[in-house]
Design a protein around this motif. Structure first.
Motif, short mmCIF file in Angstrom:
data_model
loop_
_atom_site.label_atom_id
_atom_site.label_comp_id
_atom_site.label_asym_id
_atom_site.label_seq_id
_atom_site.Cartn_x
_atom_site.Cartn_y
_atom_site.Cartn_z
N MET A 64 44.30 74.04 28.00
CA MET A 64 44.46 73.54 26.64
C MET A 64 45.20 74.56 25.78
O MET A 64 45.07 75.77 25.98
CB MET A 64 43.09 73.27 26.01
CG MET A 64 42.24 72.26 26.76
SD MET A 64 42.88 70.59 26.57
CE MET A 64 41.81 69.69 27.71
N PHE A 84 47.27 70.23 28.52
CA PHE A 84 47.41 69.42 27.31
C PHE A 84 47.74 70.34 26.14
O PHE A 84 46.97 71.23 25.80
CB PHE A 84 46.11 68.66 27.03
CG PHE A 84 46.27 67.52 26.05
CD1 PHE A 84 46.46 66.22 26.49
CD2 PHE A 84 46.26 67.76 24.69
CE1 PHE A 84 46.62 65.18 25.59
CE2 PHE A 84 46.42 66.72 23.78
CZ PHE A 84 46.60 65.43 24.23
N THR A 86 48.03 70.51 22.37
CA THR A 86 47.50 69.70 21.27
C THR A 86 48.25 69.94 19.96
O THR A 86 49.18 70.74 19.90
CB THR A 86 46.01 70.00 21.04
OG1 THR A 86 45.89 71.28 20.40
CG2 THR A 86 45.24 70.02 22.33
N ARG A 90 44.13 72.24 16.65
CA ARG A 90 43.18 71.19 17.03
C ARG A 90 42.75 71.26 18.49
O ARG A 90 42.12 70.35 19.00
CB ARG A 90 43.78 69.80 16.74
CG ARG A 90 44.22 69.59 15.30
CD ARG A 90 43.10 69.82 14.31
NE ARG A 90 43.47 69.44 12.96
CZ ARG A 90 43.96 70.26 12.03
NH1 ARG A 90 44.18 71.54 12.34
NH2 ARG A 90 44.26 69.83 10.83
N MET A 91 43.09 72.35 19.16
CA MET A 91 42.74 72.47 20.57
C MET A 91 41.24 72.39 20.85
O MET A 91 40.81 71.75 21.82
CB MET A 91 43.34 73.75 21.15
CG MET A 91 43.06 73.97 22.61
SD MET A 91 41.79 75.20 22.90
CE MET A 91 42.70 76.69 22.59
N SER A 93 38.75 70.65 19.62
CA SER A 93 38.17 69.31 19.69
C SER A 93 38.63 68.56 20.93
O SER A 93 37.85 67.83 21.55
CB SER A 93 38.52 68.51 18.42
OG SER A 93 39.91 68.40 18.27
N VAL A 94 39.89 68.74 21.32
CA VAL A 94 40.39 68.10 22.53
C VAL A 94 39.70 68.69 23.76
O VAL A 94 39.30 67.97 24.68
CB VAL A 94 41.92 68.25 22.64
CG1 VAL A 94 42.44 67.65 23.94
CG2 VAL A 94 42.61 67.58 21.45
N THR A 96 36.73 70.03 23.80
CA THR A 96 35.34 69.54 23.79
C THR A 96 35.26 68.16 24.42
O THR A 96 34.38 67.88 25.24
CB THR A 96 34.81 69.48 22.34
OG1 THR A 96 34.84 70.80 21.78
CG2 THR A 96 33.38 68.96 22.32
N GLY A 97 36.20 67.29 24.06
CA GLY A 97 36.22 65.95 24.64
C GLY A 97 36.42 65.98 26.15
O GLY A 97 35.79 65.21 26.89
N ALA A 98 37.28 66.88 26.61
CA ALA A 98 37.56 66.97 28.05
C ALA A 98 36.33 67.39 28.84
O ALA A 98 36.00 66.79 29.88
CB ALA A 98 38.71 67.94 28.30
N CYS A 107 37.50 74.67 31.98
CA CYS A 107 38.37 74.50 30.81
C CYS A 107 38.78 75.87 30.28
O CYS A 107 37.93 76.71 29.96
CB CYS A 107 37.65 73.71 29.73
SG CYS A 107 38.72 73.29 28.32
N GLN A 123 37.89 74.21 13.38
CA GLN A 123 37.55 73.71 14.72
C GLN A 123 37.04 74.84 15.61
O GLN A 123 36.14 74.64 16.42
CB GLN A 123 38.77 73.03 15.34
CG GLN A 123 39.19 71.77 14.62
CD GLN A 123 39.67 70.69 15.57
OE1 GLN A 123 39.81 70.89 16.76
NE2 GLN A 123 39.90 69.50 15.03
#
Length: 353
Positions: A64, A84, A86, A90-91, A93-94, A96-98, A107, A123
């Motif tokens: 990320m 990814f 981002t 905002r990395m 939150s992305v 966290t979702g992953a 990660c 974030q």
């Protein structure tokens, strides 16, 4: 990580391979487009080495990043991993979702001091207080390299740019902030100290929660003059080692050690591996949060920067544990599991009434 199987040992017996049968080349990425001599490329090399030594499967890694010179670096390692890039800041939150969608992922996020300490600081803070299981590397050079070298929020007060401009604002100490917010693995290193950085990265790979590595990574184009506190020269002259670090994988047996110039502390990681810390000058316990914050403040007041494992809580509960998530990743679930029937929704609504 874990106990090494007979097949793994057989694969590792091949010259130049690790415990999963891969070579260092399998952990490399594309050719770097960063400035020659950039500290970020040195960090990339140590990530490759740590992943290889730890036997991480590249296909299990999620890379990320946000925006900035630092956020280009995931393209330069683990070409077989998922990546990814981002939106700026905002990395977390992305990421966290992953990890919530697939708790089996390793990660790793690479960010910069601008991406983290300015636009992304909100974030970053919430990722830490949740103890999201990921490795978060800040390639910290004190400037915005992509927009011609303005000061970032981590630039030390009194630091000067090549243009002669002096920073008159106090710096945000990302390690102190991380400890205050509950991060369970906090370290600082220097791009020009490969041995220390590799050991810290291996420790992070074995840890079960949020890992923040603040890495001083000089910008050779905009911020490497002698007056800069993020330059190679300044860092080499002002670095203060907390301890010397070795990493002992779970598959290796711990042997008694005896150093004449300092005591030895073994910190057990989440998977049974150990970070072995040898005291250099001071009696320091990385599991003492108050002491960690104290030495960070003392070093800042002295015009120095500490490197090493500053704080660790190896038994802390991470975000996934708190949510009691199931082992099966979302992409492996069938439609019945992903789309519960109307009756299940009605029952949930009754419980919330």
């Amino acid at each position: 990580m874990g106990v090494e199987s007979a097949d793994s040992k057989s694969a590792r017996s091949k010259k130049g391979t690790n415990k999963v049968g891969l070579t260092v080349k399998d952990y490399r990425g594309g050719a770097s487009t960063l400035c020659a001599g950039c500290g970020h490329d040195a960090v990339t090399n140590q990530i490759i080495k740590a992943m290889f030594l730890s036997g991480v499967n590249p296909y299990q890694v999620a890379k990320m990043s946000g925006i900035g010179c630092s956020s280009k670096t995931p393209a330069y390692f683990l070409s077989k991993a998922h990546g990814f890039n981002t939106v700026h800041g905002r990395m977390p939150s992305v990421a966290t979702g992953a990890v919530l969608a697939n708790r089996n992922l390793v990660c790793i996020g690479v960010s910069g001091d601008g991406d983290t300490a300015s636009i992304g600081i909100g974030q970053f803070c919430h990722m830490l207080r949740r103890n999201v299981p990921m490795i978060y590397i800040v390639e910290n050079n004190g400037v915005y390299g992509l927009t011609k070298g303005q000061f970032s929020a981590t630039a030390d007060i009194g630091s000067k740019l090549k243009t002669g401009v002096t920073n008159d604002l106090p710096a945000i100490d990302l390690c102190s902030l991380a400890i205050e917010l509950g991060c369970s693995y906090v370290a600082r290193s220097f791009a020009a100290d490969p041995k220390q950085l590799v050991a810290l990265l291996q420790g992070a790979l074995s840890h079960g929660g949020s890992c923040v590595l603040d890495v001083i990574s000089p910008c050779v184009t905009f911020n490497n003059q002698p007056d800069s506190t993020k330059s190679y020269t300044w860092a080499k002259e002002h670095e203060e080692l907390l301890h010397e670090i070795d990493f002992v994988p779970y598959i290796e047996q711990l042997e008694p050690v005896d150093y004449e110039d300092g005591a030895v502390t073994d910190v057990e990681m989440h998977d049974g591996s150990h970070l072995r810390l040898r005291k250099v000058e001071r009696d320091f316990d990385p599991m003492n949060k108050v002491r960690a914050l104290e030495v960070l403040r003392q070093s800042a007041d002295a015009g120095e920067f500490l490197t090493g494992l500053i704080y660790v809580n190896p038994v802390g509960e991470n975000f996934i544990d708190r949510l009691s998530l199931i082992e099966k990743p979302l992409h492996q679930m069938d439609e019945r599991q992903l789309r519960p029937p109307k009756e299940a929704l009605e029952e949930a609504m009754r419980e919330l009434a």
